[in-house]
Enzyme design. Sequence first.
Site, PDB file in Angstrom:
ATOM      1  N   LYS A  16      13.021  -0.883  -0.807  1.00 19.42           N
ATOM      2  CA  LYS A  16      13.056   0.242  -1.753  1.00 19.42           C
ATOM      3  C   LYS A  16      12.538   1.521  -1.094  1.00 19.42           C
ATOM      4  O   LYS A  16      13.178   2.561  -1.154  1.00 19.42           O
ATOM      5  CB  LYS A  16      12.188  -0.057  -3.000  1.00 19.42           C
ATOM      6  N   ARG A  91       8.650  -1.684 -13.681  1.00 19.58           N
ATOM      7  CA  ARG A  91       8.479  -3.049 -13.175  1.00 19.58           C
ATOM      8  C   ARG A  91       8.283  -4.049 -14.301  1.00 19.58           C
ATOM      9  O   ARG A  91       8.112  -5.241 -14.034  1.00 19.58           O
ATOM     10  CB  ARG A  91       7.223  -3.077 -12.328  1.00 19.58           C
ATOM     11  N   ARG A 130       5.390  -5.378   8.308  1.00 23.07           N
ATOM     12  CA  ARG A 130       5.461  -3.934   8.023  1.00 23.07           C
ATOM     13  C   ARG A 130       4.256  -3.172   8.582  1.00 23.07           C
ATOM     14  O   ARG A 130       3.119  -3.611   8.491  1.00 23.07           O
ATOM     15  CB  ARG A 130       5.500  -3.700   6.506  1.00 23.07           C
ATOM     16  N   ARG A 163      -0.761  -2.476   5.403  1.00 20.98           N
ATOM     17  CA  ARG A 163      -1.264  -2.406   4.036  1.00 20.98           C
ATOM     18  C   ARG A 163      -2.164  -3.596   3.721  1.00 20.98           C
ATOM     19  O   ARG A 163      -1.904  -4.714   4.153  1.00 20.98           O
ATOM     20  CB  ARG A 163      -0.086  -2.388   3.054  1.00 20.98           C
ATOM     21  N   ARG A 174       2.454 -11.289  -5.257  1.00 24.17           N
ATOM     22  CA  ARG A 174       3.354 -10.182  -5.607  1.00 24.17           C
ATOM     23  C   ARG A 174       4.748 -10.710  -5.923  1.00 24.17           C
ATOM     24  O   ARG A 174       5.429 -10.211  -6.820  1.00 24.17           O
ATOM     25  CB  ARG A 174       3.411  -9.167  -4.462  1.00 24.17           C
TER      26      ARG A 174
HETATM   27  P1  AP5 Z   1       9.935  -1.371   2.444  1.00 26.31           P
HETATM   28  O1  AP5 Z   1      11.040  -0.385   2.419  1.00 26.31           O
HETATM   29  O2  AP5 Z   1       8.556  -0.858   2.659  1.00 26.31           O
HETATM   30  O3  AP5 Z   1      10.018  -2.331   1.160  1.00 26.31           O
HETATM   31  P2  AP5 Z   1       9.712  -2.073  -0.371  1.00 26.31           P
HETATM   32  O4  AP5 Z   1      10.825  -2.666  -1.161  1.00 26.31           O
HETATM   33  O5  AP5 Z   1       9.395  -0.623  -0.607  1.00 26.31           O
HETATM   34  O6  AP5 Z   1       8.453  -3.009  -0.529  1.00 26.31           O
HETATM   35  P3  AP5 Z   1       6.988  -2.774  -1.090  1.00 26.31           P
HETATM   36  O7  AP5 Z   1       6.144  -3.883  -0.533  1.00 26.31           O
HETATM   37  O8  AP5 Z   1       6.506  -1.382  -0.837  1.00 26.31           O
HETATM   38  O9  AP5 Z   1       7.191  -3.005  -2.565  1.00 26.31           O
HETATM   39  P4  AP5 Z   1       6.164  -3.476  -3.552  1.00 26.31           P
HETATM   40  O10 AP5 Z   1       6.989  -3.387  -4.745  1.00 26.31           O
HETATM   41  O11 AP5 Z   1       5.525  -4.769  -3.313  1.00 26.31           O
HETATM   42  O12 AP5 Z   1       4.936  -2.472  -3.320  1.00 26.31           O
HETATM   43  P5  AP5 Z   1       4.476  -1.144  -4.082  1.00 26.31           P
HETATM   44  O13 AP5 Z   1       3.867  -0.266  -3.092  1.00 26.31           O
HETATM   45  O14 AP5 Z   1       5.556  -0.641  -4.939  1.00 26.31           O
HETATM   46  O15 AP5 Z   1      10.283  -2.456   3.575  1.00 26.31           O
HETATM   47  C1  AP5 Z   1       9.423  -3.555   3.837  1.00 26.31           C
HETATM   48  C2  AP5 Z   1       9.483  -3.893   5.328  1.00 26.31           C
HETATM   49  O16 AP5 Z   1      10.797  -4.356   5.660  1.00 26.31           O
HETATM   50  C3  AP5 Z   1       9.235  -2.697   6.264  1.00 26.31           C
HETATM   51  O17 AP5 Z   1       8.542  -3.135   7.398  1.00 26.31           O
HETATM   52  C4  AP5 Z   1      10.640  -2.213   6.639  1.00 26.31           C
HETATM   53  O18 AP5 Z   1      10.667  -1.609   7.917  1.00 26.31           O
HETATM   54  C5  AP5 Z   1      11.424  -3.530   6.624  1.00 26.31           C
HETATM   55  N1  AP5 Z   1      12.811  -3.345   6.195  1.00 26.31           N
HETATM   56  C6  AP5 Z   1      13.266  -2.570   5.173  1.00 26.31           C
HETATM   57  N2  AP5 Z   1      14.601  -2.668   5.060  1.00 26.31           N
HETATM   58  C7  AP5 Z   1      14.996  -3.552   6.032  1.00 26.31           C
HETATM   59  C8  AP5 Z   1      16.273  -4.078   6.415  1.00 26.31           C
HETATM   60  N3  AP5 Z   1      17.379  -3.712   5.775  1.00 26.31           N
HETATM   61  N4  AP5 Z   1      16.306  -4.955   7.439  1.00 26.31           N
HETATM   62  C9  AP5 Z   1      15.168  -5.318   8.104  1.00 26.31           C
HETATM   63  N5  AP5 Z   1      13.940  -4.856   7.777  1.00 26.31           N
HETATM   64  C10 AP5 Z   1      13.856  -3.972   6.755  1.00 26.31           C
HETATM   65  O19 AP5 Z   1       3.363  -1.750  -5.050  1.00 26.31           O
HETATM   66  C11 AP5 Z   1       2.133  -2.225  -4.566  1.00 26.31           C
HETATM   67  C12 AP5 Z   1       1.241  -2.641  -5.729  1.00 26.31           C
HETATM   68  O20 AP5 Z   1       0.968  -1.497  -6.569  1.00 26.31           O
HETATM   69  C13 AP5 Z   1       1.828  -3.683  -6.690  1.00 26.31           C
HETATM   70  O21 AP5 Z   1       1.593  -4.994  -6.224  1.00 26.31           O
HETATM   71  C14 AP5 Z   1       1.066  -3.357  -7.981  1.00 26.31           C
HETATM   72  O22 AP5 Z   1      -0.232  -3.890  -7.958  1.00 26.31           O
HETATM   73  C15 AP5 Z   1       0.968  -1.849  -7.946  1.00 26.31           C
HETATM   74  N6  AP5 Z   1       2.119  -1.182  -8.614  1.00 26.31           N
HETATM   75  C16 AP5 Z   1       3.026  -0.345  -8.029  1.00 26.31           C
HETATM   76  N7  AP5 Z   1       3.942   0.051  -8.925  1.00 26.31           N
HETATM   77  C17 AP5 Z   1       3.601  -0.541 -10.103  1.00 26.31           C
HETATM   78  C18 AP5 Z   1       4.184  -0.536 -11.406  1.00 26.31           C
HETATM   79  N8  AP5 Z   1       5.302   0.166 -11.671  1.00 26.31           N
HETATM   80  N9  AP5 Z   1       3.594  -1.274 -12.375  1.00 26.31           N
HETATM   81  C19 AP5 Z   1       2.466  -1.983 -12.131  1.00 26.31           C
HETATM   82  N10 AP5 Z   1       1.876  -2.044 -10.928  1.00 26.31           N
HETATM   83  C20 AP5 Z   1       2.438  -1.320  -9.917  1.00 26.31           C
END
Ligand code: AP5
Length: 218
Positions: A16, A91, A130, A163, A174
């Site tokens: 994402k 989410r 990552r 992270r 997660r």
């Molecule tokens: P990346 O692009 O960083 O993936 P992502 O989908 O953004 O994953 P996240 O881990 O950031 O999502 P998340 O939903 O767990 O975390 P968030 O910060 O939102 O890519 C991941 C890796 O893969 C990278 O190394 C990249 O280089 C690689 N990659 C990407 N595309 C690739 C491809 N095509 N091929 C190969 N490699 C690839 O949330 C964190 C925490 O915050 C949650 O656990 C929760 O506690 C809280 N939170 C955030 N939003 C909310 C909400 N709306 N409601 C409640 N709690 C929330």
Amino acid sequence: MKSQALIFLGAPGAGKGTQAREVSKEFGIPQISTGDILREAVKKGTPLGLAAKVKMEAGQLVPDEIVCGVVEERIGEPDCMSGFILDGFPRTIPQAQFVDRALENKGRGKPLVINIAVEQDVLLKRLTGRRTCSACGEIYNIYFNPPKAEAVCDKDGAKLLQRADDNEETIRQRLVAYDSQTRPLIDYYRQKNLLHDVEGNRDPEPIARDLIRFLKSA
Ligand code: AP5
Ligand code: ZN
């Protein structure tokens, strides 16, 4: 691109953030990552950060009312006037209902929802590998997209960070939270005819190319 509000849906590690950065650059609209906003608040030790920290460390979702408040404030800022990308929000079903109301109140119409689908076994490796630039936010992966020099950003030489929640135990939590609370949003948006599926089991570049082409025609 007619729809001004884009929602990026997908499991942790689906890409994402990686794709939202590209779309943000292409269309000149801000990427609003609730995860980034919460992590920044944790780092600064603000009341929001204190409320979110324990949940994030446990790999659980932060309560809806807290996250919705954050988003409501952010999408009211001037740079969101001509559109924005919600990355990692909504989410839960209540968060999705909140978005529906917020967009309606602002007269923005329906969101366009991009669902990035990736197989479960790939996610763990993507997340443990990552690394993120501490200065510009560029996202790397030690397995799939390594920096040229170890642990520093290609663009600015700043240190790459891992992270706190990208450890195996928290990742598993997660993924559980995603399955039980977020996956139902796929049906929620599909039923409303707002969902566009993207095949995420490919290199980032062809995904971005297809996505941008689709958005230009949408
Ligand atoms: P990346 O692009 O960083 O993936 P992502 O989908 O953004 O994953 P996240 O881990 O950031 O999502 P998340 O939903 O767990 O975390 P968030 O910060 O939102 O890519 C991941 C890796 O893969 C990278 O190394 C990249 O280089 C690689 N990659 C990407 N595309 C690739 C491809 N095509 N091929 C190969 N490699 C690839 O949330 C964190 C925490 O915050 C949650 O656990 C929760 O506690 C809280 N939170 C955030 N939003 C909310 C909400 N709306 N409601 C409640 N709690 C929330
Ligand atoms: Zn950098």
